[in-house]
Each structure stands twice: as C-alpha cells, then as structure tokens.
Design a protein around this motif. Structure first.
Motif, PDB file in Angstrom:
ATOM      1  N   UNK A  81       0.829  -1.204   0.000  1.00 44.42           N
ATOM      2  CA  UNK A  81       0.000   0.000   0.000  1.00 44.42           C
ATOM      3  C   UNK A  81       0.867   1.258   0.000  1.00 44.42           C
ATOM      4  N   UNK A  82       1.968   1.221   0.755  1.00 43.23           N
ATOM      5  CA  UNK A  82       2.851   2.391   0.780  1.00 43.23           C
ATOM      6  C   UNK A  82       3.511   2.632  -0.570  1.00 43.23           C
ATOM      7  N   UNK A  83       3.674   1.577  -1.362  1.00 40.75           N
ATOM      8  CA  UNK A  83       4.280   1.687  -2.688  1.00 40.75           C
ATOM      9  C   UNK A  83       3.240   1.867  -3.787  1.00 40.75           C
ATOM     10  N   UNK A  84       1.957   1.911  -3.388  1.00 38.71           N
ATOM     11  CA  UNK A  84       0.847   2.071  -4.330  1.00 38.71           C
ATOM     12  C   UNK A  84       0.826   0.965  -5.380  1.00 38.71           C
ATOM     13  N   UNK A  85       1.063  -0.266  -4.929  1.00 33.40           N
ATOM     14  CA  UNK A  85       0.987  -1.419  -5.828  1.00 33.40           C
ATOM     15  C   UNK A  85       0.006  -2.436  -5.243  1.00 33.40           C
ATOM     16  N   UNK A  86      -0.443  -3.333  -6.079  1.00 31.96           N
ATOM     17  CA  UNK A  86      -1.378  -4.362  -5.629  1.00 31.96           C
ATOM     18  C   UNK A  86      -0.691  -5.305  -4.645  1.00 31.96           C
ATOM     19  N   UNK A  87      -1.364  -5.681  -3.554  1.00 34.91           N
ATOM     20  CA  UNK A  87      -0.754  -6.594  -2.571  1.00 34.91           C
ATOM     21  C   UNK A  87      -0.270  -7.895  -3.181  1.00 34.91           C
ATOM     22  N   UNK A  88      -0.904  -8.326  -4.276  1.00 38.93           N
ATOM     23  CA  UNK A  88      -0.518  -9.584  -4.904  1.00 38.93           C
ATOM     24  C   UNK A  88       0.936  -9.563  -5.396  1.00 38.93           C
ATOM     25  N   UNK A  89       1.441  -8.373  -5.695  1.00 42.38           N
ATOM     26  CA  UNK A  89       2.809  -8.263  -6.183  1.00 42.38           C
ATOM     27  C   UNK A  89       3.840  -8.578  -5.106  1.00 42.38           C
ATOM     28  N   UNK A  90       3.421  -8.498  -3.837  1.00 40.37           N
ATOM     29  CA  UNK A  90       4.321  -8.791  -2.730  1.00 40.37           C
ATOM     30  C   UNK A  90       3.942 -10.077  -2.008  1.00 40.37           C
ATOM     31  N   UNK A  91       2.915 -10.768  -2.506  1.00 39.13           N
ATOM     32  CA  UNK A  91       2.373 -11.917  -1.784  1.00 39.13           C
ATOM     33  C   UNK A  91       3.361 -13.067  -1.661  1.00 39.13           C
ATOM     34  N   UNK A  92       4.295 -13.184  -2.609  1.00 40.14           N
ATOM     35  CA  UNK A  92       5.224 -14.318  -2.592  1.00 40.14           C
ATOM     36  C   UNK A  92       6.617 -13.915  -2.099  1.00 40.14           C
ATOM     37  N   UNK A  93       6.714 -12.771  -1.415  1.00 43.20           N
ATOM     38  CA  UNK A  93       8.033 -12.267  -1.019  1.00 43.20           C
ATOM     39  C   UNK A  93       8.439 -12.673   0.389  1.00 43.20           C
ATOM     40  N   UNK A  94       7.643 -13.499   1.041  1.00 49.01           N
ATOM     41  CA  UNK A  94       7.982 -13.904   2.419  1.00 49.01           C
ATOM     42  C   UNK A  94       7.719 -15.387   2.641  1.00 49.01           C
ATOM     43  N   UNK A  95       7.790 -16.191   1.578  1.00 47.47           N
ATOM     44  CA  UNK A  95       7.372 -17.584   1.692  1.00 47.47           C
ATOM     45  C   UNK A  95       8.377 -18.462   2.431  1.00 47.47           C
ATOM     46  N   UNK A  96       9.639 -18.039   2.470  1.00 45.25           N
ATOM     47  CA  UNK A  96      10.652 -18.801   3.194  1.00 45.25           C
ATOM     48  C   UNK A  96      11.117 -17.997   4.406  1.00 45.25           C
ATOM     49  N   UNK A  97      11.484 -18.724   5.455  1.00 44.87           N
ATOM     50  CA  UNK A  97      11.884 -18.059   6.701  1.00 44.87           C
ATOM     51  C   UNK A  97      13.100 -18.775   7.288  1.00 44.87           C
ATOM     52  N   UNK A  98      14.127 -18.000   7.566  1.00 43.34           N
ATOM     53  CA  UNK A  98      15.356 -18.501   8.157  1.00 43.34           C
ATOM     54  C   UNK A  98      15.535 -17.829   9.507  1.00 43.34           C
ATOM     55  N   UNK A  99      15.717 -18.611  10.556  1.00 42.02           N
ATOM     56  CA  UNK A  99      15.851 -18.072  11.909  1.00 42.02           C
ATOM     57  C   UNK A  99      17.304 -18.106  12.365  1.00 42.02           C
ATOM     58  N   UNK A 100      17.735 -17.028  12.982  1.00 42.63           N
ATOM     59  CA  UNK A 100      19.075 -16.986  13.569  1.00 42.63           C
ATOM     60  C   UNK A 100      18.964 -16.542  15.028  1.00 42.63           C
ATOM     61  N   UNK A 101      19.307 -17.461  15.933  1.00 38.73           N
ATOM     62  CA  UNK A 101      19.308 -17.167  17.360  1.00 38.73           C
ATOM     63  C   UNK A 101      20.735 -16.850  17.775  1.00 38.73           C
ATOM     64  N   UNK A 102      20.960 -15.651  18.276  1.00 36.20           N
ATOM     65  CA  UNK A 102      22.319 -15.174  18.522  1.00 36.20           C
ATOM     66  C   UNK A 102      22.583 -14.993  20.013  1.00 36.20           C
TER      67      UNK A 102
END
Length: 366
Positions: free
Chosen positions: A201-222
């Motif tokens: 929304x802040x970039x004035x683009x459709x949410x679908x364009x960002x829908x696949x940008x967080x599908x993987x998650x890597x955790x680092x415990x420091x």
C-alpha cells in the motif's frame, strides 16, 4: 503442537545449501574458561575500524514505531500507512507494537533460547553446522582463516516452509524448544504477510505483487557473551545489511547492543519489551527501486552482560526473480532484476562488509 523430528524434504531445503561458514572457536566457551582474556586470545576479534564513525547515543530510541492495530483500523489506516512509508523510506527500520503475537508464544521462545545457550558445549555441538550448510550451531560469514571474527555464537534454522526443514539441526533440549520455535515461526509468517500487504500500500501497488516475497523463513538465534577485556574493540555482528526481503527481530533479554547507521553515524536502538523490530532487506530495496533502503547495522558488546536475540529473515521463493517496481514511466531504473538464488549465493559467499553485496544489483552509473 508436536513437531516431527524427521529430516526435511527436498525443494526449499536448498535454501540452507546456498553457503557455508568455516568452523571457529566457540566464544561462549572461550569466555567461560579463560577468565580475564589475554591480548593474544582476543586479537582475532579486535576490529580495527570500529571507531570509524561516531556513535550518537543521544539519539537512541528514535526508531519509528508502527502500531499494527492502527493499520488494521479503517479509521486510522491512512495515517499509519503514511508513518510506515516514512519509516521504510527514511529509516529502513521500524518497531511494531500491538503485533498480535500471543504473550505465551513470546515468553516461550525467549525462555527456550536462553535455556539452549545455557546447555553444556558438548550438547550444543550435537547440532553444529556441517560443511556446505548454513544451518546449525556455530558462526556465520566466516570465509577465510585470517578474517576478523564476530564476538558471538548462533543457532540457525530453516523454519518455513515446513517441508524444507532438516530436523537434525533442531535441538531436543530443552524439551519444549521445537514447539516454541514452531509456534513463534508460524506467528511471524502471519505478521510478515500482514506487513507485506501494507508495504504494498505504501508503494501504491497491488498486494498480490508482494504476496510471494515472504514464503521462506530462516531463523538466527544469537548469543553475545560479555567481554570484560576490551568490549569497545569487538563486535557481536559486523556492519551489514540483510540479504532478506524483511527481517523481524525479537530481543530476548533487553540488553542494548544493536546500532543502525544513519547520516554517517551509528545510532543505538533501545530495546522495547512490547515491540518487534522490523527492517528492510536488500531484496525490498531492489523491488522498491531504492525508495526503501536496507540499512547497515551492527551489534556491540556489553562488558558485563550477555545479550540474546532471534532474527527471522523472510525471503521470496528460491527460484523467484526480484525486479524493481517503477512508479512512473519516467522513473529511472536503478537496479537490475536479480534471481533470488543467485543473490543469496553471492550474499553468503562473502564476509559481512556493509552493503557491498547490493552493488551486484545496481545498474552501471548508479
């Protein structure tokens, strides 16, 4: 919720095979066994350029705060989206309050990470990194035998999607650890999805364009042990930007150490018990065509107190492409389209060195 102790499948497990780190001495054990460390023992950790930029301690705690409940309210969404746009464009960092993750999930992950790092070294080493894998217990971004080392130990796990997990790296002690990670990981995926909707929304683009940008998650415990000898000369994490799309950080024990680079100086970030800290990653900088910046940050060391945190790096599909989104026809493209896999390989193949990895995606003349 029980987490199966099976080995992960193929497919997304390739994420953890995009790099490796050379084995080095365990810093926590070094501190515990050595008492007052000698100059020779600490020499490889001493950072010669640590004072290259001023630290503006008086500006501590000014990172913008975003209230998720305001984003989700029709009455306040526009004003909060404007704050989110400002945070991404001017700071690259923001703190999220009223994030919706249950208190017991936060309490559980904090408790179990602290308990894990209290285990004997031989128990933790059962989950040590193996050659050719980013996961496990050890360090990160150690690519040569003569580079300076960070004053920290870590446990890295690939958490999402679930079919990509390698459970041989997931500690079975404390006995609640796996379930705590599972619960926290799932809550973060929901939060990342919500944040992506409003970043779109802040970039004035459709949410679908960002829908696949967080599908993987890597955790680092420091784990950052105290350094009584010369804490002002070592770093828990060297200056770097994140090679993710979005990173979400939870401070485990509220010991200050994180600093972000802004206007040529380092600004300490004061831990806030009710917030999660979110920062723009390199891939979001590319997608936004530089409107949002992935900001250099580092971790300093306390002379007397340990510091613990957990970072969650959210990244797109392994085989995806990140291309700049232009707001107008006249807007100049500043970054080339990059493959997610190729960028990740580049990022993990080198020691941390500011935002050097992002130079790969910049078009000539920028």
């Amino acid at each position: 919720m029980e987490v199966e102790a099976a080995s992960g499948g193929t497919g997304e497990i390739r994420w953890s095979k995009l790099g490796t780190s050379l084995p080095v001495a365990n810093v926590q054990a070094l501190v515990a066994s050595a008492g007052e460390l000698t100059a020779d023992q600490i020499e490889r950790y001493v950072q010669p350029d640590i004072d290259a930029h001023a630290v503006l301690s008086e500006q501590s705690g000014e990172v913008p705060v975003i209230d998720l409940s305001n984003l989700l309210s029709s009455e306040s969404v526009d004003a909060e989206v404007a704050k989110l746009r400002f945070a991404c464009a001017e700071w690259g960092f923001f703190q999220v309050v009223n994030h919706g993750i249950p208190d017991d999930v936060i309490t559980g992950i904090k408790h179990d990470i602290q308990k894990f790092f209290q285990l004997p070294l031989e128990v933790k080493n059962a989950y040590a990194q193996r050659p050719g894998d980013l996961q496990g217990y050890g360090q990160a971004f150690v690519v040569s035998d003569d580079q300076k080392l960070d004053w920290s130990d870590l446990l890295a796990l690939f958490a999402q999607p679930t079919q990509g997990r390698d459970m041989s790296y997931w500690p079975s002690q404390p006995h609640t650890f796996r379930n705590s990670v599972e619960d926290y990981s799932m809550e973060l995926m929901k939060l990342a999805q919500t944040l992506n909707v409003f970043i779109a929304k802040t970039l004035d683009v459709a949410p679908e364009l960002l829908a696949d940008k967080h599908v993987a998650q890597f955790l680092r415990m420091s784990y950052y042990p105290p350094c009584t000898s010369m804490p002002e000369k070592v770093l828990g994490f060297s200056p770097h930007s994140d090679g993710s799309f979005l990173t979400i950080l939870l401070e485990i024990n509220s010991v200050q150490g994180l600093q972000i680079r802004r206007s040529g100086a380092w600004i300490p970030v004061k831990p806030r018990h009710d917030a999660l800290l979110v920062n723009v990653g390199d891939l979001l900088e590319i997608l936004s065509n530089g409107k949002y910046k992935s900001i250099e940050h580092r971790v300093t060391i306390n002379a007397h107190k340990e510091r613990l945190s957990i970072s969650a790096f959210h990244v797109p599909n392994y085989g995806g492409i990140i291309s700049p989104i232009l707001g107008t026809i006249e807007e100049k493209m500043l970054y080339k389209a990059v493959g997610v896999e190729e960028y990740a390989r580049l990022y993990f193949a080198n020691k941390l060195e500011g935002k050097k990895a992002l130079d790969y995606a910049k078009l000539s003349g920028i």
